[in-house]
Design a protein around this motif. Sequence first.
Motif, mmCIF file in Angstrom:
data_model
loop_
_atom_site.group_PDB
_atom_site.id
_atom_site.type_symbol
_atom_site.label_atom_id
_atom_site.label_comp_id
_atom_site.label_asym_id
_atom_site.label_seq_id
_atom_site.Cartn_x
_atom_site.Cartn_y
_atom_site.Cartn_z
ATOM 1 N N ALA A 1 0.083 8.711 -6.367
ATOM 2 C CA ALA A 1 0.470 10.267 -6.027
ATOM 3 C C ALA A 1 0.382 10.880 -7.321
ATOM 4 O O ALA A 1 0.146 12.422 -7.148
ATOM 5 C CB ALA A 1 0.575 10.549 -4.376
ATOM 6 N N ILE B 1 -6.533 0.949 -0.398
ATOM 7 C CA ILE B 1 -6.154 2.192 -0.894
ATOM 8 C C ILE B 1 -7.230 3.301 -0.961
ATOM 9 O O ILE B 1 -8.305 2.673 -2.141
ATOM 10 C CB ILE B 1 -5.546 2.156 -1.957
ATOM 11 C CG1 ILE B 1 -4.129 0.861 -1.974
ATOM 12 C CG2 ILE B 1 -4.724 3.360 -2.585
ATOM 13 C CD1 ILE B 1 -3.560 0.739 -3.144
ATOM 14 N N GLN C 1 -3.015 2.839 7.008
ATOM 15 C CA GLN C 1 -2.923 4.274 7.502
ATOM 16 C C GLN C 1 -4.200 5.500 8.052
ATOM 17 O O GLN C 1 -3.553 5.718 9.017
ATOM 18 C CB GLN C 1 -2.097 5.219 6.468
ATOM 19 C CG GLN C 1 -2.392 7.079 6.640
ATOM 20 C CD GLN C 1 -2.411 7.367 5.610
ATOM 21 O OE1 GLN C 1 -2.719 6.954 4.417
ATOM 22 N NE2 GLN C 1 -1.723 8.811 5.499
ATOM 23 N N THR D 1 1.100 -1.064 0.039
ATOM 24 C CA THR D 1 0.312 0.393 -0.097
ATOM 25 C C THR D 1 0.438 1.674 0.234
ATOM 26 O O THR D 1 0.582 2.618 -0.283
ATOM 27 C CB THR D 1 -0.907 -0.037 1.436
ATOM 28 O OG1 THR D 1 0.779 -0.313 2.256
ATOM 29 C CG2 THR D 1 -2.194 -1.355 1.253
ATOM 30 N N GLN D 2 2.124 1.274 0.842
ATOM 31 C CA GLN D 2 3.118 2.461 0.685
ATOM 32 C C GLN D 2 3.393 2.046 -0.748
ATOM 33 O O GLN D 2 3.891 3.967 -1.188
ATOM 34 C CB GLN D 2 4.371 2.202 1.655
ATOM 35 C CG GLN D 2 4.954 3.450 1.512
ATOM 36 C CD GLN D 2 6.336 2.748 2.795
ATOM 37 O OE1 GLN D 2 6.033 2.203 3.783
ATOM 38 N NE2 GLN D 2 7.092 4.546 2.856
ATOM 39 N N GLN E 1 1.068 4.016 -2.703
ATOM 40 C CA GLN E 1 0.347 5.068 -2.729
ATOM 41 C C GLN E 1 1.259 6.521 -3.369
ATOM 42 O O GLN E 1 1.051 7.462 -3.785
ATOM 43 C CB GLN E 1 0.532 5.353 -0.700
ATOM 44 C CG GLN E 1 0.267 6.334 -0.170
ATOM 45 C CD GLN E 1 0.156 6.712 1.254
ATOM 46 O OE1 GLN E 1 1.333 6.020 1.969
ATOM 47 N NE2 GLN E 1 -0.612 7.483 2.232
ATOM 48 N N GLU E 2 2.847 6.096 -3.192
ATOM 49 C CA GLU E 2 3.778 6.557 -3.698
ATOM 50 C C GLU E 2 3.526 6.678 -5.532
ATOM 51 O O GLU E 2 3.951 7.910 -6.163
ATOM 52 C CB GLU E 2 5.303 6.432 -3.504
ATOM 53 C CG GLU E 2 5.533 6.366 -2.394
ATOM 54 C CD GLU E 2 6.778 5.208 -1.788
ATOM 55 O OE1 GLU E 2 7.139 4.370 -2.423
ATOM 56 O OE2 GLU E 2 7.177 5.914 -0.432
ATOM 57 N N SER F 1 -5.049 13.488 -2.500
ATOM 58 C CA SER F 1 -4.213 12.662 -1.468
ATOM 59 C C SER F 1 -4.616 11.464 -2.319
ATOM 60 O O SER F 1 -5.604 10.515 -2.392
ATOM 61 C CB SER F 1 -5.057 12.813 -0.302
ATOM 62 O OG SER F 1 -4.802 14.485 -0.344
ATOM 63 N N VAL F 2 -3.549 10.263 -0.800
ATOM 64 C CA VAL F 2 -4.158 8.940 -1.563
ATOM 65 C C VAL F 2 -4.164 8.350 -0.035
ATOM 66 O O VAL F 2 -2.700 8.354 0.750
ATOM 67 C CB VAL F 2 -3.132 8.634 -2.803
ATOM 68 C CG1 VAL F 2 -2.793 6.536 -2.395
ATOM 69 C CG2 VAL F 2 -3.143 8.834 -3.199
ATOM 70 N N TYR F 3 -4.759 7.696 0.776
ATOM 71 C CA TYR F 3 -4.510 7.131 1.528
ATOM 72 C C TYR F 3 -4.312 6.369 1.603
ATOM 73 O O TYR F 3 -5.286 5.145 1.350
ATOM 74 C CB TYR F 3 -5.633 7.572 3.179
ATOM 75 C CG TYR F 3 -6.175 9.017 2.485
ATOM 76 C CD1 TYR F 3 -5.247 9.733 3.615
ATOM 77 C CD2 TYR F 3 -6.445 9.946 1.734
ATOM 78 C CE1 TYR F 3 -5.690 10.969 3.920
ATOM 79 C CE2 TYR F 3 -7.230 11.515 2.379
ATOM 80 C CZ TYR F 3 -6.210 11.754 2.700
ATOM 81 O OH TYR F 3 -6.340 13.265 2.911
ATOM 82 N N THR F 4 -4.140 5.388 2.997
ATOM 83 C CA THR F 4 -3.864 3.444 2.897
ATOM 84 C C THR F 4 -4.371 2.968 3.929
ATOM 85 O O THR F 4 -5.219 3.909 5.225
ATOM 86 C CB THR F 4 -2.385 3.045 3.295
ATOM 87 O OG1 THR F 4 -1.654 3.272 4.570
ATOM 88 C CG2 THR F 4 -1.948 3.921 1.789
ATOM 89 N N VAL G 1 -8.421 7.049 -2.571
ATOM 90 C CA VAL G 1 -7.869 7.824 -3.658
ATOM 91 C C VAL G 1 -9.346 9.623 -2.958
ATOM 92 O O VAL G 1 -10.239 9.012 -3.492
ATOM 93 C CB VAL G 1 -8.453 7.575 -5.350
ATOM 94 C CG1 VAL G 1 -7.200 8.752 -6.066
ATOM 95 C CG2 VAL G 1 -7.013 6.493 -5.167
#
Length: 524
Positions: free
Chosen positions: A414, A451, A427, A406-407, A410-411, A421-424, A453
């Motif tokens: 983005a 994820i 997170q 997920t990280q 996210q990267e 924004s992107v959230y997991t 968005v």
Amino acid sequence: MNKRQFSLTLLVALAYAARLEAQVIQSAPRLVVNITIDQLRSDYMEAFSPLYGSYGFKRLLTEGRVYSNASYPFQPIDRASAITAIMTGTTPYYNSIVGERWLDRNTLRPVYCVDDDKAKGIGAAKGTSPKNVLTSTIGDELKVYSQGKAIVYSIAPTRDAAVLSAGHAADGAIWLDDESGEWCSSAYYGKELPKWAKEYNRLYPAAKEIANKAWTPDNYFTGSFTYFMGSSAQTTFSHKFNSDRRYREYKASALVNDNVTKTALHCIKSTNMGQDGITDLLNVTYYAGNFDHRTVNECQLELQDTYVRLDKQIAALISGIELIVGQKNVLYVVTSTGYCDEEGSDYAKYNVPTGIFYINRTANLLNMYYGALWGQARYVDSYFGNQIYLNHQLLENKRISIADATQRAQEFLAMSAGIRSVYTGLQLLSNTNPNIYRIRNGFAQERCGDILVEVNPGWRILNEDNMENTLSRASFIQFPIIMFGCGVKAERIVDNVTTDRIAPTIAKSIRIRAPNACSSEPLF
């Protein structure tokens, strides 16, 4: 005892008697009427006030305790998540109703919030129950406290509103069937439709009530008064409900509220609600949205007429209940679902920044990105709305942690155009950042994707597989919370308050526990 001592003793006794009398006056209401108005907006409610009578909205606003700046402590908001939040006193993070629909992780198919194949419909084709609500509601707690003696019913045009208002332990939840137009229910609440509902269907058969009706402006002033700007303003309208979708159209019209009011009063009379020392609860849902969910520009006068008619229905409901139960014995709670049908804004035509974010294409690109890292495979299980679901089993087999996957997503995401924004999921589960608390509160691990968005306001999220098209808006819709009746003092409060405080306020007024996931304090 001298004269002075006698006078002091008499004063103390009188003061004590006055205190006891005050306690009697402030006894728990015999009936709580919880009125949720789907898509009610303060700006419309105030704008159309010249067309109102004296005993509906105007009475609530002048005699009630009005919290004029209410909001929901989570996003996104729709009818299902809003009503569940009101009744449970908490957010989707705990009650698990994140919306009307979500994606089932096991089947990868969309699920409707109250679907339940094990609870057959009564007068309805689909099985329905509140099983997906993972916390108690105010009605549940009332049933538990009264050892089942309290009477709890819910009446709404739609089944999600009826069932989510009713909760797990209610005597019944009834709604209008899309196919027959009659009041129906679920076997979850009993083997057959309540006798009073059967009687109502017999006295006022849907086909007869709706087939010959035409929806036209309630009075001349509705057609001559206009709040909206526009060069091609409507002069009048007339709608008949005779298409294959007639009952669906009827349920999204102003006329349905008259039916809801009559049914609610019939329920109270037939079940003797509010007639003993045990508090009863009636949940009522009205409709204040656009006709047939069209845009405002398409139905300006219909929307005005909806508020005019709704004003009359609120007056009729209150006066009817007062005749049955008594003015001082009823507590009314009125609020909105806090959202509205999106408008068909053509931003590109006026050079306002906009665009389309394709969730299906984005999910495919992410899968290709994962393939370049870890070898070709189906890493993305599915996508729904603005969420992407990963294949947990595959990641586990490849010994790839969800946190790492997920990280990286996210990267990667983005950098895409239109993404704010992107959230997991991880997170949101662990983050206490107040800047994203509304998004966290709207997240439920068992319902949502890995994820999330968030696209820029004005952009649209398009799923080309099912052509679902959603406009992203961050604008605030103002609506009130109104407490009225049963000794509530008239007051207008402009402080910001949230709807999760309604349930503990009702609980305090009827002297029971708040729902089991409610941590908010009462409004007063």
